[in-house]
Scaffold this motif. Structure first.
Motif, PDB file in Angstrom:
ATOM      1  N   GLY A  72      63.609  22.982 111.893  1.00 48.09           N
ATOM      2  CA  GLY A  72      64.752  22.317 112.279  1.00 48.09           C
ATOM      3  C   GLY A  72      64.905  22.642 113.841  1.00 48.09           C
ATOM      4  N   PRO A  73      65.833  21.604 113.959  1.00 46.08           N
ATOM      5  CA  PRO A  73      66.424  22.176 115.438  1.00 46.08           C
ATOM      6  C   PRO A  73      66.711  23.784 115.576  1.00 46.08           C
ATOM      7  CG  PRO A  73      67.436  19.444 114.422  1.00 46.08           C
ATOM      8  CD  PRO A  73      66.014  20.281 113.139  1.00 46.08           C
ATOM      9  N   ARG A  74      67.244  24.196 114.577  1.00 43.22           N
ATOM     10  CA  ARG A  74      68.086  25.607 115.168  1.00 43.22           C
ATOM     11  C   ARG A  74      66.876  26.215 113.879  1.00 43.22           C
ATOM     12  NH1 ARG A  74      71.358  25.887 118.686  1.00 43.22           N
ATOM     13  NH2 ARG A  74      72.130  27.446 117.882  1.00 43.22           N
ATOM     14  N   GLU A  75      66.201  26.327 113.347  1.00 40.41           N
ATOM     15  CA  GLU A  75      65.505  27.048 112.586  1.00 40.41           C
ATOM     16  C   GLU A  75      64.084  27.183 112.702  1.00 40.41           C
ATOM     17  OE1 GLU A  75      65.212  27.754 107.592  1.00 40.41           O
ATOM     18  OE2 GLU A  75      66.117  26.100 108.226  1.00 40.41           O
ATOM     19  N   VAL A  76      63.335  28.795 112.352  1.00 38.98           N
ATOM     20  CA  VAL A  76      61.735  28.803 112.838  1.00 38.98           C
ATOM     21  C   VAL A  76      61.586  29.849 111.660  1.00 38.98           C
ATOM     22  CG1 VAL A  76      60.861  29.593 113.983  1.00 38.98           C
ATOM     23  CG2 VAL A  76      62.553  28.742 115.189  1.00 38.98           C
ATOM     24  N   SER A  77      60.686  29.524 110.864  1.00 34.65           N
ATOM     25  CA  SER A  77      60.120  30.546 109.961  1.00 34.65           C
ATOM     26  C   SER A  77      58.254  31.065 111.201  1.00 34.65           C
ATOM     27  CB  SER A  77      59.063  29.287 108.606  1.00 34.65           C
ATOM     28  OG  SER A  77      58.152  30.537 108.252  1.00 34.65           O
ATOM     29  N   VAL A  78      58.312  32.752 110.697  1.00 39.91           N
ATOM     30  CA  VAL A  78      57.866  33.049 110.927  1.00 39.91           C
ATOM     31  C   VAL A  78      57.802  34.274 108.869  1.00 39.91           C
ATOM     32  CG1 VAL A  78      57.442  35.410 112.493  1.00 39.91           C
ATOM     33  CG2 VAL A  78      59.475  33.543 112.696  1.00 39.91           C
ATOM     34  N   VAL A  79      55.483  34.370 109.890  1.00 38.73           N
ATOM     35  CA  VAL A  79      54.769  34.669 109.097  1.00 38.73           C
ATOM     36  C   VAL A  79      54.061  35.784 109.413  1.00 38.73           C
ATOM     37  CG1 VAL A  79      53.831  34.908 107.158  1.00 38.73           C
ATOM     38  CG2 VAL A  79      54.957  32.608 107.102  1.00 38.73           C
ATOM     39  N   SER A  80      54.754  37.064 109.637  1.00 39.21           N
ATOM     40  CA  SER A  80      53.702  38.706 110.601  1.00 39.21           C
ATOM     41  C   SER A  80      54.318  39.333 110.297  1.00 39.21           C
ATOM     42  CB  SER A  80      53.419  37.754 112.023  1.00 39.21           C
ATOM     43  OG  SER A  80      54.819  38.266 112.931  1.00 39.21           O
TER      44      SER A  80
END
Length: 502
Positions: A72-80
């Motif tokens: 989204g404009p201000r949301e990030v998913s991180v998989v590491s």
């Protein structure tokens, strides 16, 4: 004319703020998106959630774009592992979503709903020691209550199912067991629930499933909150009134520790809590443990018995492993006692069955949101500005093919040492490598405080079942179709047949 200019100026500001800036000028604009619309609106991903496609959408996005994806404009998913370190081990503050979902008794905080790192750490230290693995495995109270529940209630109930030619609904059975174990450890056996035997009590507790599932925090109107407050009140009375101190039962391990620590902390604070608010604070905390226990037990156990019931040969192997335990877990055993917690915990196949189930069917597989602090952070070379919501999730972490070859297959042996595997597969990394990616209970200072308790008790319950019975499936409605089994949705069930073994 001025009105036209004003409207044009307003439109220009809106276009810049909501379209141009997030799409082209924001530091996040350099990140790949789950969908092109994600750069300017959160609605596309919210729509995927409403369609129950959150997890598969996340996995597909990370498989296509790598470890960092914009949702989204201000949301990030991180998989590491880098993401886990910089978000969770680093202790970023929780998102306000946790207050909305997990605060009990009209917004009274607990560990899960506390957003800031420091107050969370203070409260966690109050009870962390009684949930430590070393404490649990040496606890005489846990050993006593486990013996009473397993040999006095759980196994007799399973034999009753067999004798009456009925089949248990696994999810319900383990909800009862989970609550009984957790309340006995929290409040002591004198004031715990007895849902494995008390049919009327458990029906009253579960009569309003919608409130339980939505974590309704409406106060005493919530039957779950009312039950917990009554247990806490009765336990406190037993601790403070001399005429009640001779009641038989185990100690209220968690409640006694938490209440005494809260009282001491309250004495040192300027704005002291009233006794009512102090009890709400205590009850809010332990209620979260109880809800977590019965949901985790139910979800995990449903999938363990589902997977085991599909593989009679694996059941036989596990039974052979369990046969080495002394004393044996059974109603016909010479000693009415259980093997040591350490001996049960050390069984490699049993451990692999549980960890592989938690990998493939994590009870809480969804995003765990955190908020980026004022100074911002860097993830995989990208600058993430303050106020951005960042998260990881067990579903994607547990399906990285480089770490978990054949990620969609349930393979308990991947968790076993090479010498314990029946068929050695050199493509499986050693357990010490894959454990770094295991995230069923989270990581860092905010990881589930009851993880050691849950693992120990679940292993004991599975050991008691497969020492005495074989299982086969009667009905597995919705099990394979469920993307997320979180909070025990109505309609997903597993009915098994129990077959006594000699």
């Amino acid at each position: 004319m001025l009105s036209i200019v004003g409207v044009a100026a307003l439109l220009s500001v809106l276009v810049y703020k909501y379209i141009y800036y997030p799409r082209f000028a924001s530091p996040l604009s350099k990140l790949p998106t789950a969908h092109p619309l994600c750069s300017i609106t959160a609605r596309w991903f919210s729509r995927r959630i409403s369609q129950q496609k959150e997890l598969t959408t996340l996995l597909a996005a990370h498989q296509k774009h790598g470890p960092v994806v914009r949702l989204g404009p201000r949301e990030v998913s991180v998989v590491s592992l880098e993401g886990l370190r910089d978000i969770y081990t680093a202790g970023l503050e929780k998102h306000p979503w946790y207050v909305q979902i997990f605060a009990n008794y009209g917004g009274t905080p607990n560990l899960v709903s506390t957003l800031e790192h420091r107050p969370h750490s203070v409260q966690k230290r109050m009870i962390a020691n009684v949930y430590a693995k070393s404490y649990i495995q040496r606890s005489k109270d846990l050993d006593t209550l486990s013996t009473g529940i397993v040999l006095g209630k759980f196994l007799p109930l399973l034999h009753e199912y067999v004798n009456e030619k009925t089949q248990p609904d696994v999810m319900s059975l383990f909800q009862w067991a989970g609550i009984d174990f957790m309340t006995a450890y929290v409040f002591g056996t004198a004031y715990s629930t007895d849902f494995l035997q008390d049919k009327e009590g458990r029906e009253a507790y579960f009569k309003d499933r919608s409130k339980i599932q939505s974590f309704d925090n409406s106060g005493q109107d919530n039957v779950v909150e009312a039950v917990c407050m009554q247990l806490a009140t009765d336990t406190l009375a037993a601790q403070t009134q001399p005429q009640q101190t001779d009641i038989d039962g185990t100690s209220p391990v968690v409640f006694r520790q938490l209440y005494s620590q809260l009282v001491q902390k309250n004495k040192t604070e300027s704005g002291q809590l009233s006794q009512t608010d102090l009890m709400k604070r205590c009850a809010s905390e332990v209620l979260d443990h109880i809800i977590a226990a019965h949901e985790t037990f139910a979800i995990t156990s449903t999938y363990v018995l589902y997977r085991m019931s599909l593989d009679p040969a694996l059941q036989k192997r596990l039974r052979a492993e369990l046969s080495a335990l002394r004393p044996s877990i059974g109603l016909g055993a010479a000693e009415q006692a259980l093997p040591s917690a350490a001996d049960v915990d050390a069984l490699p196949l049993l451990n692999g069955v549980l960890l592989e189930t938690l990998r493939l069917h994590a009870a809480v597989p969804v995003r765990q949101p955190r908020v980026v602090p004022e100074e911002g952070i860097r993830l995989h070379g990208h600058y993430i500005p303050a106020g951005t919501t960042v998260s990881s999730n067990a579903y994607c972490l547990h399906r990285q093919p480089e770490i978990f070859p054949r990620p969609n297959e349930w393979l308990p042996e991947r968790w076993m040492a090479m010498q314990d595997r029946l068929q050695t597969d050199s493509s499986f990394p050693p357990p010490e490598v894959i454990r770094r990616w295991f995230w069923a209970f989270g990581s860092g200072g905010r990881m589930c405080i009851g993880s050691n308790f849950a693992l120990q008790v679940l292993k004991l319950l599975f050991a008691s079942i497969y020492t005495n019975f074989e299982t086969s499936i009667i009905d597995d409605e919705g099990i394979e179709q469920s993307e997320s089994f979180i909070a025990g949705p109505v309609g997903n069930k597993l009915i098994v047949q129990l077959h006594p073994v000699e």
